[in-house]
Design a protein around this motif. Structure first.
Motif, short mmCIF file in Angstrom:
data_model
loop_
_atom_site.label_atom_id
_atom_site.label_comp_id
_atom_site.label_asym_id
_atom_site.label_seq_id
_atom_site.Cartn_x
_atom_site.Cartn_y
_atom_site.Cartn_z
N GLN A 1 0.83 -1.21 0.00
CA GLN A 1 0.00 0.00 0.00
C GLN A 1 0.87 1.26 0.00
O GLN A 1 0.56 2.24 -0.69
CB GLN A 1 -0.92 -0.01 1.23
CG GLN A 1 -2.03 -1.04 1.17
CD GLN A 1 -2.80 -1.14 2.47
OE1 GLN A 1 -2.22 -0.98 3.56
NE2 GLN A 1 -4.09 -1.41 2.37
N ARG B 1 2.43 1.73 -3.45
CA ARG B 1 1.43 2.22 -4.41
C ARG B 1 1.18 3.71 -4.21
O ARG B 1 1.09 4.47 -5.17
CB ARG B 1 0.13 1.43 -4.25
CG ARG B 1 -0.95 1.81 -5.25
CD ARG B 1 -2.15 0.88 -5.14
NE ARG B 1 -3.18 1.23 -6.12
CZ ARG B 1 -4.16 2.11 -5.89
NH1 ARG B 1 -4.23 2.71 -4.71
NH2 ARG B 1 -5.04 2.39 -6.83
N ALA B 2 1.09 4.12 -2.96
CA ALA B 2 0.86 5.53 -2.67
C ALA B 2 2.06 6.39 -3.05
O ALA B 2 1.92 7.55 -3.43
CB ALA B 2 0.54 5.70 -1.19
N THR C 1 -3.30 7.54 -6.88
CA THR C 1 -2.67 6.70 -5.84
C THR C 1 -2.39 7.42 -4.53
O THR C 1 -2.32 6.76 -3.48
CB THR C 1 -1.33 6.13 -6.36
OG1 THR C 1 -0.42 7.20 -6.64
CG2 THR C 1 -1.56 5.29 -7.60
N LEU C 2 -2.18 8.73 -4.55
CA LEU C 2 -1.78 9.44 -3.33
C LEU C 2 -3.01 10.02 -2.63
O LEU C 2 -3.62 10.97 -3.12
CB LEU C 2 -0.78 10.55 -3.65
CG LEU C 2 -0.21 11.29 -2.43
CD1 LEU C 2 0.54 10.33 -1.51
CD2 LEU C 2 0.70 12.44 -2.86
N ASN C 3 -3.36 9.44 -1.51
CA ASN C 3 -4.50 9.92 -0.73
C ASN C 3 -4.09 10.07 0.72
O ASN C 3 -3.81 9.08 1.41
CB ASN C 3 -5.67 8.93 -0.84
CG ASN C 3 -6.20 8.82 -2.27
OD1 ASN C 3 -6.73 9.78 -2.82
ND2 ASN C 3 -6.04 7.65 -2.86
N LYS D 1 -1.12 16.63 -1.67
CA LYS D 1 -1.32 16.09 -3.00
C LYS D 1 -1.44 17.19 -4.04
O LYS D 1 -0.77 17.16 -5.09
CB LYS D 1 -2.57 15.21 -3.02
CG LYS D 1 -2.91 14.60 -4.36
CD LYS D 1 -4.12 13.71 -4.22
CE LYS D 1 -4.52 13.07 -5.54
NZ LYS D 1 -5.65 12.13 -5.38
#
Length: 512
Positions: free
Chosen positions: A5, A8-9, A184-186, A73
């Motif tokens: 995870q 992915r981020a 992907t970036l949260n 972000k």
């Protein structure tokens, strides 16, 4: 978050970071030809590098502070857009002034990507685990750094492309990074309605710019001791005092001065300043050495710097994993300082005919030292600040590193011109009369010469002057790296925390 995870981020962030570094390094081996085609000289060569570092230096604290207040972000994506605009302007430049201006825009975007990368890592990953992922950031830096010069050399040497495409090559990567980041970036968004310290940003930029103007033109346009020096240095000091005055009264200062009450932050910032001088000023002249002092093509110039990047890649990944496993980081910091100092000192013997294996070994030592030093100075700082100051603290250390690099490149660029002139003048008597006339014409006009167009005796004379002059630069930088090492001796090793910034923020909000 699991490792999958997190990766992915981080994918879009690492891609954006790769884009920034690639677009910065891809021009390294093309710069001698770029400056020659645009009609610039040694001063323009230095300012193409310095202007970008200046923008990174001035903007890093602003980006870091904004990250404490707004969506990280959106800020990363904004930095990418600004970077793309600067790249397009740079690729279309028709003169050195336009290119330097475009590099300022690029630097502003690059400053955001550099500062925000560390902040996002800290938001998601605990310091105890961060060494591993900082290693991925260092590996990305290494791949982009080694790929950039090689790619830039091939593009420059390919007739149907040319050096302008070196400045465009990062655009597709930036577009892909924007898309990937969106998906992907949260990160949790904490809304804080505060004012941005624009006055602080202005005064720190003005103070640094004035200082750089002085060191760039000193001993060229005017003497070190002259009314211009007194005016510019005095102006820089006044602007610095105004900046400090503004920061003490700002509600949300761009660089919170209270951070420096923590000895670790103060020492890490000082060490970063000197590491920045050693890193940027010690390596930016490699392409000039290989192409002017050794007559290599831009492509071969990139190939010959691989030991430097190989050392950086190995040390950043290995040290990051071992720090995560053991929780101990100071030993790596000290070892990196020693290797960096030794590598630079040995390069002080550099000449135009120095055997390449010797140069490769020295570059490997520098790369190993840098890989162990840069990320750990940020890591030890992030480990000792609250979540509210994470962005400001991270960007402060990065700010001093960029400041050191910008000032170092400017000062040593000016000294390089002086040293090359000294060695050229002291050896020109070895040429016959006709060759002396040719040599005088080649070294006049303020433009970087092309050794391939010169007669063999004059070419050897020119290569000797450049090789010896650049060797002197490395010799001057070695004591600076030693100072950085001595400063790190006093940094106390504090155990790395096991919670990330987001978890700390959540816990703080839950506490009544």
């Amino acid at each position: 978050m699991t490792h999958a995870q997190i990766m992915r981020a981080l994918s879009g962030l690492l891609l954006g970071f790769f884009c920034a570094i690639l677009s910065s390094t891809v021009v390294t081996n093309a710069l001698p030809r770029i400056i020659s085609d645009l009609g610039g000289g040694q001063s323009a060569y230095t300012w193409v590098v310095t202007s970008s570092l200046l923008a990174v230096t001035a903007s890093t604290p602003l980006w870091g502070k904004l990250s404490d207040q707004f969506s990280k972000k959106i800020l990363v994506q904004s930095a990418l857009v600004i970077f793309v605009i600067g790249s397009l302007i740079a690729g279309l430049a028709q003169n050195p002034a336009t290119l330097i201006t475009a590099r300022v825009v690029q630097g502003f975007g690059g400053g955001g990507l550099s500062a925000l990368g560390q902040v996002v890592l800290a938001a998601m990953i605990a310091p105890r685990e961060r060494g591993r992922y900082s290693g991925y950031l260092g590996a990305t830096f290494a791949v982009a750094t080694v790929g950039g010069p090689l790619l830039g050399g091939v593009i420059t040497d390919t007739s149907w492309l040319g050096w302008r495409w070196c400045l465009f090559v990062g655009v597709p990567f930036a577009v892909v990074a924007l898309v990937v980041l969106q998906r992907t970036l949260n990160l949790p968004l904490t809304k804080r309605h505060v004012k941005v310290d624009w006055a602080g940003a202005f005064f720190v930029t003005a103070a640094v710019s004035t200082l750089l103007i002085w060191v760039t033109f000193a001993d060229d346009k005017y003497n070190w001791l002259s009314w211009q020096t007194y005016t510019l240095v005095g102006g820089s000091l006044v602007l610095t005092l105004l900046f400090l005055f503004v920061e003490t009264r700002a509600g949300e200062p761009i660089i919170p001065l209270r951070l420096f009450r923590n000895p670790t932050i103060t020492l890490a910032s000082i060490a970063s300043l000197f590491v920045g001088i050693a890193l940027f000023a010690g390596t930016v002249f490699f392409s000039q050495y290989f192409q002017v002092a050794r007559g290599e093509t831009p492509t071969m110039s990139g190939v010959m710097t691989i030991p430097l990047i190989g050392g950086l890649f190995v040390s950043s990944t290995v040290s990051g994993r071992l720090i995560t496993r053991t929780g101990r980081w100071k030993g790596w910091l000290l070892t990196g300082g020693i290797l960096l100092t030794v590598g630079l000192a040995l390069l002080g013997r550099l000449r135009y005919d120095t055997p390449y294996p010797y140069i490769a070994g020295c570059m490997a030592l520098i790369g190993l030292g840098v890989g162990m030093t840069l990320q750990n100075l940020v890591l030890c700082t992030q480990n000792q600040v609250s979540v509210d100051d994470l962005g400001a603290a991270s960007s402060t250390v990065t700010f001093f590193r960029s400041l050191g690099g910008a000032v170092g490149v400017s000062v040593l660029g000016s000294l390089l011109t002086t040293r090359i002139g000294h060695h050229a003048l002291s050896t020109i008597g070895q040429l016959d009369t006709q060759d002396q006339v040719t040599a005088a014409k080649a070294s006049s006009g303020g433009q970087l010469p092309n050794p391939a167009l010169l007669p063999a005796p004059v070419r050897t004379w020119l290569e000797g002057a450049y090789g010896h002059g650049i060797g002197d630069i490395f010799l001057y930088v070695a004591p600076v790296a030693l100072i950085a090492f001595l400063v790190t001796l006093f940094i106390k090793e504090v155990p790395l925390r096991a919670t990330n910034a987001t978890a700390q923020l959540t816990e703080t909000e839950r506490t009544p």
